[in-house]
Design a protein around this motif. Structure first.
Motif, short mmCIF file in Angstrom:
data_model
loop_
_atom_site.label_atom_id
_atom_site.label_comp_id
_atom_site.label_asym_id
_atom_site.label_seq_id
_atom_site.Cartn_x
_atom_site.Cartn_y
_atom_site.Cartn_z
N TYR A 1 18.46 -9.18 -0.29
CA TYR A 1 19.28 -8.36 0.61
C TYR A 1 20.22 -9.15 1.49
O TYR A 1 21.13 -8.60 2.07
CB TYR A 1 18.42 -7.44 1.49
N PHE B 1 11.01 -1.44 -8.76
CA PHE B 1 10.35 -1.34 -7.46
C PHE B 1 9.05 -0.55 -7.56
O PHE B 1 8.03 -0.92 -6.98
CB PHE B 1 11.26 -0.66 -6.43
N GLN C 1 6.35 -2.64 -9.37
CA GLN C 1 5.83 -3.71 -8.50
C GLN C 1 5.01 -3.11 -7.36
O GLN C 1 3.97 -3.64 -6.99
CB GLN C 1 7.00 -4.52 -7.95
N VAL D 1 1.11 -3.85 -5.93
CA VAL D 1 0.80 -4.21 -4.54
C VAL D 1 -0.17 -3.20 -3.94
O VAL D 1 -1.14 -3.56 -3.25
CB VAL D 1 2.10 -4.28 -3.70
N ILE E 1 3.15 -3.82 5.94
CA ILE E 1 3.10 -3.11 4.65
C ILE E 1 4.15 -2.00 4.62
O ILE E 1 4.91 -1.86 3.66
CB ILE E 1 1.70 -2.53 4.38
N LYS F 1 7.49 -2.73 2.04
CA LYS F 1 7.74 -2.07 0.77
C LYS F 1 9.24 -2.03 0.49
O LYS F 1 10.03 -1.70 1.37
CB LYS F 1 7.17 -0.64 0.80
N ARG F 2 9.59 -2.38 -0.73
CA ARG F 2 10.99 -2.50 -1.14
C ARG F 2 11.75 -3.52 -0.30
O ARG F 2 12.97 -3.58 -0.33
CB ARG F 2 11.72 -1.16 -1.08
N GLY F 3 11.00 -4.26 0.51
CA GLY F 3 11.64 -5.33 1.28
C GLY F 3 12.55 -4.83 2.38
O GLY F 3 13.51 -5.51 2.76
N LEU F 4 12.27 -3.66 2.96
CA LEU F 4 13.17 -3.12 3.98
C LEU F 4 13.31 -4.05 5.18
O LEU F 4 14.35 -4.07 5.83
CB LEU F 4 12.70 -1.73 4.44
N CYS G 1 13.39 -7.21 5.01
CA CYS G 1 14.03 -8.46 4.57
C CYS G 1 13.12 -9.68 4.76
O CYS G 1 13.54 -10.70 5.30
CB CYS G 1 15.39 -8.65 5.24
N GLY H 1 -0.27 -9.63 -0.54
CA GLY H 1 0.04 -9.55 -1.98
C GLY H 1 1.48 -9.16 -2.21
O GLY H 1 1.87 -8.77 -3.31
N MET H 2 2.27 -9.28 -1.15
CA MET H 2 3.65 -8.83 -1.21
C MET H 2 4.58 -10.00 -0.90
O MET H 2 4.29 -10.82 -0.03
CB MET H 2 3.83 -7.76 -0.12
N MET I 1 11.41 -8.41 -1.07
CA MET I 1 11.80 -7.15 -1.70
C MET I 1 10.60 -6.27 -2.05
O MET I 1 10.73 -5.30 -2.80
CB MET I 1 12.64 -7.39 -2.96
N GLY I 2 9.42 -6.61 -1.50
CA GLY I 2 8.23 -5.82 -1.81
C GLY I 2 7.67 -6.10 -3.20
O GLY I 2 6.76 -5.41 -3.66
N PHE I 3 8.20 -7.13 -3.86
CA PHE I 3 7.67 -7.52 -5.17
C PHE I 3 6.30 -8.16 -4.99
O PHE I 3 5.95 -8.61 -3.90
CB PHE I 3 8.61 -8.51 -5.86
N VAL I 4 5.53 -8.23 -6.08
CA VAL I 4 4.24 -8.89 -6.04
C VAL I 4 4.47 -10.35 -5.65
O VAL I 4 5.37 -11.01 -6.20
CB VAL I 4 3.56 -8.80 -7.42
#
Lengths: 220, 315
Positions: free
Chosen positions: A132, A183, A186, A190, B177, B181-184, B186, B239-240, B243-246
């Motif tokens: 981002y 997303f 993944q 998680v 968490i 999620k989705r890396g909001l 950043c 575990g994150m 971007m919320g990826f593993v």
């Protein structure tokens, strides 16, 4: 290794078909920015799109650039970064129909149902920016401002910018034509671990509204 | 006597530096997080971010186009003498903000909350914020700017003494968490935790902990310092990753700041300073000389004092 692809714009149905969640993408051609104020203008107020719009670009970037008008009438584009797309979901079905847009680029993807119900049936997919904050890398990919619409009325952040781009990226493919989402995939992995993180931690003395299983419960 | 023009020059320069150059401590921190990251997608994101910092510095362009909400933290030495009074300093900083917005360029993010009117210069009602603090014996003025994104990654909750450390851990997990999620938010980020104070101070302390302390810095209280490291591990054990990826890259460092609070409560706030942790500081000495750095040195022993008076010699 993650797969890497370079695509010339406007994007073709064959290119779209070939992209799978998790692939890395670079773009060459013209992309446009549009977000809530542009959507409102065209779809709520019924104003007209620029001439030949759909033939120029079929890539909608959810973005507000760090841009500054120069004295000679050109624009200095510094960093370019996406904004969170989930907020624009309500506009997208009509927007895709009207503009024939096939790629949405943004931050963080959209709910899985939007891919299944809105994007995939219209032959469109979603690309997410990486991390981002790659404003400088994406800024490098912008070769020129092809045109800018409604700058005075909407301001720099909300205007429609048409960028000529080269080697513009990287982006990650989030959704495909089946409506799958990177997303979501993944996130499910998680999620499997989340409950265990709270094991052994005592309950809060005072709950918050929405935190109890039954919203008629008192908070304590 | 420090001239207004020097204050404006320093404020303008730090606006530029903050937007463009990633602080060394954060870069080192993210590289060490990257070394431990075994997941392919998360690893790719972090490597791309590192390339982005390099591109920003090479091209002198902002590392992220959402250049946040530019703001200032000012520390004035007791013996600093400056032209134009405190309002003169504020005027110089507002002018520097407007000029930097055009020249860098920064994104003109600041709009009226209701009318959405944008002056296109990041200046407006209560903007940029200026927080003031003081330092005994010194003749300098320290001006720090922070450009932090404004939408995601922060939350506040009133906990109670009985919630204890468990309550802190639970709330940290909730916040990381939900916004991870989705890396909001950043991530990987420097996380700030504010504990105690009044509700507003609690928010302020947590934000300052995230934005005004460098990676590797520990709270001087040994037990709080140990808790900082424990909470950091908890964050990275979710575990994150980005971007919320593993992944295992959530927290680059975690800082806790405390303030004495109501006897019945233990308010907590959590703040995440993003992948583009933008901060820069200028020290303007009494003779007008300007020194630039990336460590704000905001939390001095005097700033964290617990006593009524202050005698530097005693510490």
């Amino acid at each position: 290794m993650l797969r890497e692809v370079s695509i010339n714009l406007p994007v073709t149905p064959e290119d779209i078909e070939s992209l799978t969640p998790g692939s890395i993408v670079y773009l060459n051609g013209i992309v446009y920015t549009a977000r809530e104020r542009v959507y409102d203008k065209i779809m709520v107020k019924g104003e007209k799109l620029p001439d030949n719009f759909s033939s120029l670009s079929n890539v909608n970037f959810h973005c507000s650039p760090a841009a500054a008008p120069q004295e000679d009438g050109s624009y200095h584009i510094g960093g370019v970064t996406a904004t969170a797309s989930f907020r624009f979901s309500k506009y997208l079905a009509d927007w895709l129909d009207l503009t024939q847009t096939k790629i949405i680029i943004g931050k963080g993807g959209m709910p899985g149902d939007d891919y299944k119900n809105i994007l995939a049936p219209r032959g469109a997919i979603y690309l997410t920016t990486v991390g981002y904050g790659t404003g400088a890398l994406l800024g490098r990919g912008v070769q020129a401002v092809e045109s800018v619409h409604w700058l005075d009325e909407l301001g720099i952040a909300q205007a429609m910018w048409m960028f000529r781009v080269k080697n513009f990226g990287p982006f990650l493919v989030d959704s495909d034509l089946q409506g799958n989402s990177l997303f979501a995939q993944q996130g499910e992995i998680v999620n499997q671990n989340i409950e265990s993180l709270y094991e052994g931690l005592k309950e809060p003395a005072l709950h918050r509204y929405g935190e109890t299983h039954d919203r008629k419960n008192e908070l304590m | 006597m420090i001239q207004n023009s020097i204050i404006e020059e320093a404020s303008y320069e730090i606006m530029k530096k903050a937007a463009i150059d990633i602080p060394e401590d954060y870069l080192g921190g993210i590289k060490s997080v990257a070394e431990k990251e075994s997941e392919q997608l998360s690893g790719f994101v972090i490597k791309t971010m590192v390339k982005n910092y390099e591109a920003a510095t090479e091209d002198r362009r902002p590392m992220c186009a959402d250049t946040g909400l530019p703001r200032y933290y000012v520390k004035v030495g007791d013996n600093a003498r400056f032209q134009g009074g405190f309002t003169g300093i504020e005027r110089a900083m507002r002018s520097a903000t407007a000029r930097a917005t055009h020249d860098v360029p920064l994104r003109p993010n600041r709009v009226h909350p209701l009318w959405r009117t944008d002056h296109n210069n990041n200046v407006g009602i209560n903007s940029p914020e200026v927080e003031w603090s003081f330092e005994p014996n010194e003749d300098w003025i320290d001006i720090t700017t922070v450009h932090k994104g404004g939408l995601f990654g922060t939350d506040y909750r009133m906990l109670f003494p009985g919630d204890g450390i468990d309550g802190i851990k639970r709330f940290l997990l909730d916040t990381l968490i939900s916004f991870g999620k989705r890396g909001l938010c950043c991530q990987p980020a420097i996380v700030g935790v504010g504990l105690g104070g009044s509700k507003d101070t609690c928010m302020q302390l947590g934000k300052q902990a995230a934005c005004l302390r460098v990676v590797g810095d520990r709270n001087p209280d040994p037990e709080i310092s140990a808790l900082e490291l424990e909470l950091k591990e908890i964050g990275n054990g979710i575990g994150m990753g980005p971007m919320g990826f593993v992944g295992s890259s959530m927290v680059v460092d975690l800082h806790i700041e405390v303030g004495h609070t109501h006897t019945g409560g233990m308010p907590i706030s959590v703040h995440t300073f993003c992948l583009s942790s933008r901060r820069a500081t200028a020290r303007i000495h009494g003779n007008g000389e300007i020194e630039y750095r990336t460590d704000p040195k905001w939390f001095t022993p005097y700033h964290r004092r617990e006593t009524i008076g202050w005698e530097e010699a005693s510490c």
